[in-house]
Structure formats: C-alpha cells, structure tokens
Scaffold this motif. Sequence first.
Motif, PDB file in Angstrom:
ATOM      1  N   ASP A  12      59.293  48.482  35.496  1.00 62.70           N
ATOM      2  CA  ASP A  12      58.660  48.786  34.222  1.00 62.70           C
ATOM      3  C   ASP A  12      57.244  48.211  34.294  1.00 62.70           C
ATOM      4  O   ASP A  12      57.039  46.993  34.179  1.00 62.70           O
ATOM      5  N   LYS A  13      56.262  49.078  34.511  1.00 60.50           N
ATOM      6  CA  LYS A  13      54.898  48.625  34.751  1.00 60.50           C
ATOM      7  C   LYS A  13      54.318  47.845  33.571  1.00 60.50           C
ATOM      8  O   LYS A  13      53.534  46.911  33.758  1.00 60.50           O
ATOM      9  N   LEU A  14      54.709  48.207  32.351  1.00 54.08           N
ATOM     10  CA  LEU A  14      54.194  47.517  31.177  1.00 54.08           C
ATOM     11  C   LEU A  14      54.673  46.071  31.155  1.00 54.08           C
ATOM     12  O   LEU A  14      53.888  45.147  30.891  1.00 54.08           O
ATOM     13  N   ARG A  15      55.976  45.858  31.434  1.00 57.51           N
ATOM     14  CA  ARG A  15      56.507  44.494  31.443  1.00 57.51           C
ATOM     15  C   ARG A  15      55.880  43.663  32.558  1.00 57.51           C
ATOM     16  O   ARG A  15      55.600  42.470  32.374  1.00 57.51           O
ATOM     17  N   VAL A  16      55.686  44.268  33.711  1.00 57.94           N
ATOM     18  CA  VAL A  16      55.052  43.553  34.824  1.00 57.94           C
ATOM     19  C   VAL A  16      53.627  43.154  34.452  1.00 57.94           C
ATOM     20  O   VAL A  16      53.196  42.028  34.693  1.00 57.94           O
ATOM     21  N   PHE A  17      52.890  44.091  33.831  1.00 63.27           N
ATOM     22  CA  PHE A  17      51.511  43.816  33.427  1.00 63.27           C
ATOM     23  C   PHE A  17      51.451  42.708  32.382  1.00 63.27           C
ATOM     24  O   PHE A  17      50.627  41.782  32.479  1.00 63.27           O
ATOM     25  N   LEU A  18      52.323  42.794  31.368  1.00 65.99           N
ATOM     26  CA  LEU A  18      52.296  41.803  30.299  1.00 65.99           C
ATOM     27  C   LEU A  18      52.653  40.417  30.822  1.00 65.99           C
ATOM     28  O   LEU A  18      52.066  39.413  30.395  1.00 65.99           O
ATOM     29  N   THR A  19      53.604  40.359  31.755  1.00 68.37           N
ATOM     30  CA  THR A  19      53.961  39.065  32.341  1.00 68.37           C
ATOM     31  C   THR A  19      52.778  38.465  33.084  1.00 68.37           C
ATOM     32  O   THR A  19      52.445  37.284  32.917  1.00 68.37           O
ATOM     33  N   ALA A  20      52.129  39.286  33.924  1.00 66.95           N
ATOM     34  CA  ALA A  20      50.965  38.810  34.674  1.00 66.95           C
ATOM     35  C   ALA A  20      49.841  38.391  33.729  1.00 66.95           C
ATOM     36  O   ALA A  20      49.155  37.380  33.967  1.00 66.95           O
ATOM     37  N   PHE A  21      49.667  39.161  32.650  1.00 65.84           N
ATOM     38  CA  PHE A  21      48.598  38.857  31.680  1.00 65.84           C
ATOM     39  C   PHE A  21      48.817  37.506  31.010  1.00 65.84           C
ATOM     40  O   PHE A  21      47.902  36.676  30.926  1.00 65.84           O
ATOM     41  N   PHE A  22      50.061  37.276  30.537  1.00 65.33           N
ATOM     42  CA  PHE A  22      50.336  36.030  29.815  1.00 65.33           C
ATOM     43  C   PHE A  22      50.349  34.824  30.755  1.00 65.33           C
ATOM     44  O   PHE A  22      49.989  33.717  30.356  1.00 65.33           O
ATOM     45  N   VAL A  23      50.754  35.026  32.011  1.00 70.44           N
ATOM     46  CA  VAL A  23      50.692  33.936  32.986  1.00 70.44           C
ATOM     47  C   VAL A  23      49.240  33.558  33.239  1.00 70.44           C
ATOM     48  O   VAL A  23      48.880  32.375  33.251  1.00 70.44           O
ATOM     49  N   ALA A  24      48.389  34.589  33.433  1.00 69.35           N
ATOM     50  CA  ALA A  24      46.960  34.330  33.648  1.00 69.35           C
ATOM     51  C   ALA A  24      46.336  33.659  32.431  1.00 69.35           C
ATOM     52  O   ALA A  24      45.514  32.741  32.551  1.00 69.35           O
ATOM     53  N   LEU A  25      46.748  34.129  31.242  1.00 67.16           N
ATOM     54  CA  LEU A  25      46.227  33.545  30.002  1.00 67.16           C
ATOM     55  C   LEU A  25      46.628  32.086  29.885  1.00 67.16           C
ATOM     56  O   LEU A  25      45.834  31.232  29.462  1.00 67.16           O
ATOM     57  N   GLY A  26      47.871  31.784  30.291  1.00 68.43           N
ATOM     58  CA  GLY A  26      48.339  30.407  30.238  1.00 68.43           C
ATOM     59  C   GLY A  26      47.572  29.503  31.191  1.00 68.43           C
ATOM     60  O   GLY A  26      47.247  28.357  30.862  1.00 68.43           O
ATOM     61  N   ILE A  27      47.280  30.035  32.394  1.00 70.12           N
ATOM     62  CA  ILE A  27      46.524  29.249  33.376  1.00 70.12           C
ATOM     63  C   ILE A  27      45.120  28.945  32.860  1.00 70.12           C
ATOM     64  O   ILE A  27      44.626  27.811  32.976  1.00 70.12           O
ATOM     65  N   VAL A  28      44.490  29.962  32.274  1.00 69.46           N
ATOM     66  CA  VAL A  28      43.149  29.767  31.710  1.00 69.46           C
ATOM     67  C   VAL A  28      43.203  28.758  30.570  1.00 69.46           C
ATOM     68  O   VAL A  28      42.336  27.877  30.440  1.00 69.46           O
ATOM     69  N   GLY A  29      44.239  28.856  29.728  1.00 66.57           N
ATOM     70  CA  GLY A  29      44.374  27.928  28.607  1.00 66.57           C
ATOM     71  C   GLY A  29      44.543  26.491  29.062  1.00 66.57           C
ATOM     72  O   GLY A  29      43.935  25.565  28.494  1.00 66.57           O
TER      73      GLY A  29
END
Length: 344
Positions: A318-335
Amino acid sequence: MIKNCTNCGGKLYFSPKNKGNVCENCSSVFPIEYDYKFNKKPFEENVVVEKDEFADALQNVKCSSCGANLMFNKFKMQSICPYCGNTTMIKGRKKKLLYIDSIVPFSYSKNEAINHFKTTLRKKFYANKKAFKNLTDEDISGVYVNTFVFDFLASSQYYGTLSYTRTVRDREGNSRIKTFYRDVSGLIDKQFNNISVEANSNIEQKELYSIMPFDYSGAVNFKDDFMNGYILEYQDRKLNDCFKQAEIIARKQIEKEILNRYNCDRIERLDLNTTYLEKRYNYCLLPVYIINKTDKKNKHHKVVINGQTGKIGTLPKDKLRVFLTAFFVALGIVGIALLIMYLI
C-alpha cells in the motif's frame, strides 16, 4: 486410472482433505495410495516421453496475452490464465512430456487457500488490501509447477581478494571506519541437496523462492490421479539450462562460505573454478496456488502461495501507508534534531 466416477459418471477432482478423488456429482470418494518416494537419477536418464496415456489425457492451451503454455486435465474446464488473469485461451500444440518422477500433492483446498490468504492479508499492515477486495474462487488457480530438484558436489579452487571494515581509533582518539584487504586462496568442497529450479518461464525463480521451502519428504511417485482439478505447466526449459541456474545458486552460497571462512564482509575479486560432481536430479511437480486480481484502476496483481505449507509470497504494498510511515519517521527525526538544538 480413475477419470470419472464409476458410480454416476460425474467429474472427479482431487481433494487434499480426503486424500483422493471426489465426485462433484455424488460425492463418492476414491482414495489414492501415497507412495512416498523422492529418488534422484543421473543426468543421462533425461527421458522424453513421446506418447503415453497421461499425455493423451491432457489438453494443451496457450494464453493469448502472456503466452503461458499450460496443460489442463481433460476434466478441468478453465478459461482464465493463472498467470495474468486473461480470459482468452487458445488451443495449443501437442507437447512432448519429460518423464515426471515425483509430485508433491496439494495439502489444502482452494477455499482454504483463500481463507488463509485473507487472514494473512488482514495482519499485514503495509499490504495493499484494496487490491484483493471481494476475492472469489475464480481469482485463484491451483497449478503444478515444473521443477528440477538437484543434488551435486561442488569442488572449487579459488583465489582473490576479500575485504572487511573495522572501527579504529587514531592517535588523537578519534574513531573512523577503515577497510582492510586480505588475499586468499584455497580449496572448498560443498555438498548441495534439493536445489530447486523452475523449469517453466511462467513463474520467475524469485517467485518460487519466495514460497520455499517445500518438504520433499511429502513427495510421492507421480500419479495423474493427483492432477484432477488442477493445471499443469508445460516444461519449456531444458535440464542443462536449469542446472546452469543451479550453478548460480551454488556459487552464491560458496562465495558466502568463503567470506565466513576469513571473517570478511565483501568480495573485491574472486576467481572461482568449480567442478560439479555426482550430479543427480528429480523432475518434480510442486503445488502452487496463484491469485490474480485486477483492481479498480485496472492494475493487475499476482501473488503465489505454497500449496503444501501455505507460505505466501511477496504481497503488493500500500504505497500511501508506506509514504505516510516514511514521512512521519522523517518528521520525527527532524523534530528530535530541532529539540536537541534548542536545548543546546
């Protein structure tokens, strides 16, 4: 050979649950004797059957879309290609058959395969569940996959350069990664057993390996009674060509063993001269369920399932779930990085 019900004349299909053929009309059961054997023979016994009773009982068809060559039991009425889902099947040319040594029978039914797949799909967070919505028994086919199973001894002479990395400290106490090189040479003998190679181009080798292993202790001497209700691939890859694939598989394992022998991580250069001895094979039919489904966007999805163990191959993501997971992980790292900077 039992080809139709002796009680009512109805069509028979193989039932894993009943370990025999069952009549679709009167439900009569005709048990099959399981002759458990899995012997291998030398290469020179590569026998081609020109004509026999089993071959005459098959109807040959070809998919007009993907070109798959299939052999249906004459009682199997199917108009859907198990590999691409195309509904147009044309009559094929009569094929010569290689003598079939063994068969691993299906151990569960099509309906059980569907239920198992649905249960597994629900548990996979990243699987594309929408692609397989409203799955029916028309979306799944039982296919016996042609496979050469090899045994051989690989005797290798090698020389080359390997490398490995370690963390070291300089005089100032700073850590860094350093690569070390090692020249190696030697001899290595390795016995290989049950190296399985797909003998038909319809299923890729990586698809077959995604549902390995098969338990060959469950293999029996071939009987066409196991074929009722299932499809047989046409073997279109020669024995020697398949053994070349087995050599590639063996080389990768030999290279891995050489790396482990010297506690190294990478091959920089390696000359490997291998002689293959005591080569034997078994031409075996393996049970595979193939699910074909076209989603609302007209995109085709295919999943293979081990018809003996139930192991499911690679599922579409599910490309949307994969994208959202990667997005929130990246967002967490930046935070976290911003928080550290703020605290400093």
